[in-house]
Design a protein around this motif. Structure first.
Motif: not given
Length: 288
Positions: A69-80, A87-92
Motif C-alpha cells: 500500500y506504500e508502493r502502490v498508493p490508494f488514490l482516494e483514501i484519506c484518514g484511518a 500525497v502518497a502518490a506525489d511522494n512516490l
C-alpha cells in the motif's frame, strides 16, 4: 477506533467519508504521462495485480521490503492512519508511479486521460466478488458493518456497498476501452487459470520485454499462496483490518461462492444478473 463509518451517496455512488474527505485533491490530481493506473471494483484482485506490476518494474533481486500500500498508493483514501492517497502518490520515489483506485470510470481524475496514462483494469465474477467483499467488510473497521449474508446480496445488487454498483463499475470500464486504447481489461478468472500468460499480456501492454526466466520469477512471487505468506503484500501491518475475524488474503479461489449461496439465493441472483447484464458484451465465468 470508534464506530464504523456511514455510507452516503456522493457524486452518484455510495461512499464513506474516508474516500470523500480529500475529494478536491483527488479530482484535481495531476497525473504524469508515465503513471500506471490500476483500477478495480473492490475485492477483484487489486493487490494481486499491484504486486505483479510492481514486481515487473521494481522487483529487484530480493523482492520488496516496503508494504504494497506504500508502493502502490490508494488514490482516494484519506484518514484511518493512511497518508492521503494523493500525497502518497506525489511522494512516490519511483518512476513510473503505480497508483490504484476503486473509483468508477466517470470519477477518475481527468488528468489520467489527458496525460494518456496506461490503465489496467481487472474484473472478477460477481458471485465471488460478493463473498470476498462480505468477508472484507466483516473485518475492515473503516467500512460499514457487513450485516447478515442474505441482506448483503441485496446491498450488492442495489449498489449499497462502498464504491457503488458492481454492474455499473465493470460495464463503465468495459465501455471505456472503446474510446481509450491505452487500457487493458483483465479478468480474475483468467489470471487464476493462466497466471504466466496473463502476466505476459500485461508486459506486452506496458511495453516491457522480460526473459522467460524473469517471467517465471514474477509468476512465482505472485501466486496467491506465496503472497499470502508475504507480510509486505498481505496488509498484516494495517491496524484497521481485524485479521482475526477474516484474513485479508482469504482464499483467492474461483467458485468459493458455492460455499455461501443457498440454491434459492443463487437462482435469484442469476435472474438479477441476467436482467442487468443480458445485453452486455461483457461475460464472466462463475467457475473455471
Amino acid at each position: 477506533m470508534s464506530g464504523r463509518p456511514d455510507l452516503f451517496e456522493f457524486e452518484g455512488i455510495s461512499l464513506t467519508h474516508f474516500f470523500t474527505d480529500n475529494w478536491e485533491n483527488v479530482k484535481n490530481f495531476k497525473a504524469r504521462p508515465d503513471d500506471i493506473l490500476i483500477a478495480t471494483y473492490p475485492k477483484a484482485g487489486t493487490t494481486w495485480l499491484s504486486e505483479i506490476v510492481d514486481q515487473l518494474y521494481f522487483g529487484g533481486i530480493e523482492g520488496c521490503k516496503i508494504p504494497i500500500y506504500e508502493r502502490v498508493p490508494f488514490l482516494e483514501i484519506c484518514g484511518a492512519g493512511f497518508q492521503p492517497g494523493t500525497v502518497a502518490a506525489d511522494n512516490l520515489p519511483t518512476s513510473p508511479r503505480l497508483i490504484k483506485t476503486h473509483l468508477p470510470v466517470q470519477l477518475v481524475p481527468k488528468s489520467f486521460w489527458e496525460q494518456n496514462c496506461r490503465v489496467l483494469y481487472v474484473a472478477r465474477n460477481p458471485k465471488d466478488t460478493i463473498v470476498s467483499f462480505y468477508h472484507f467488510d466483516r473485518m475492515n473497521q473503516i467500512q460499514p458493518e457487513a450485516g447478515p449474508w442474505e441482506d448483503y446480496i441485496d446491498k450488492f445488487n442495489s449498489g449499497k456497498l462502498v464504491f457503488g454498483s458492481w454492474y455499473d463499475h465493470v460495464q463503465g470500464w468495459w465501455d471505456q476501452r472503446e474510446s481509450y486504447p491505452r487500457m487493458l481489461y483483465l479478468f480474475y478468472e483468467d489470471m487464476k487459470e493462466d497466471l504466466m500468460g496473463e502476466i505476459s499480456r500485461v508486459c506486452s501492454f506496458l511495453g516491457l520485454s522480460l526473459s522467460e526466466k524473469e517471467l517465471q520469477r514474477v509468476t512465482g512471487l505472485t501466486t496467491f499462496e506465496v503472497m499470502k505468506e508475504n507480510s509486505m503484500a498481505d496488509y498484516s501491518s494495517i491496524g484497521v483490518l481485524d485479521q482475526s475475524i477474516s484474513p485479508f488474503m482469504r482464499k483467492g479461489t474461483v467458485g468459493d461462492w458455492k460455499n455461501h449461496f443457498t440454491v434459492s439465493q443463487n437462482e435469484a441472483f442469476d435472474e438479477e444478473y441476467k436482467q442487468r447484464m443480458g445485453k452486455s458484451t461483457l461475460t464472466f465465468r462463475m467457475e473455471i
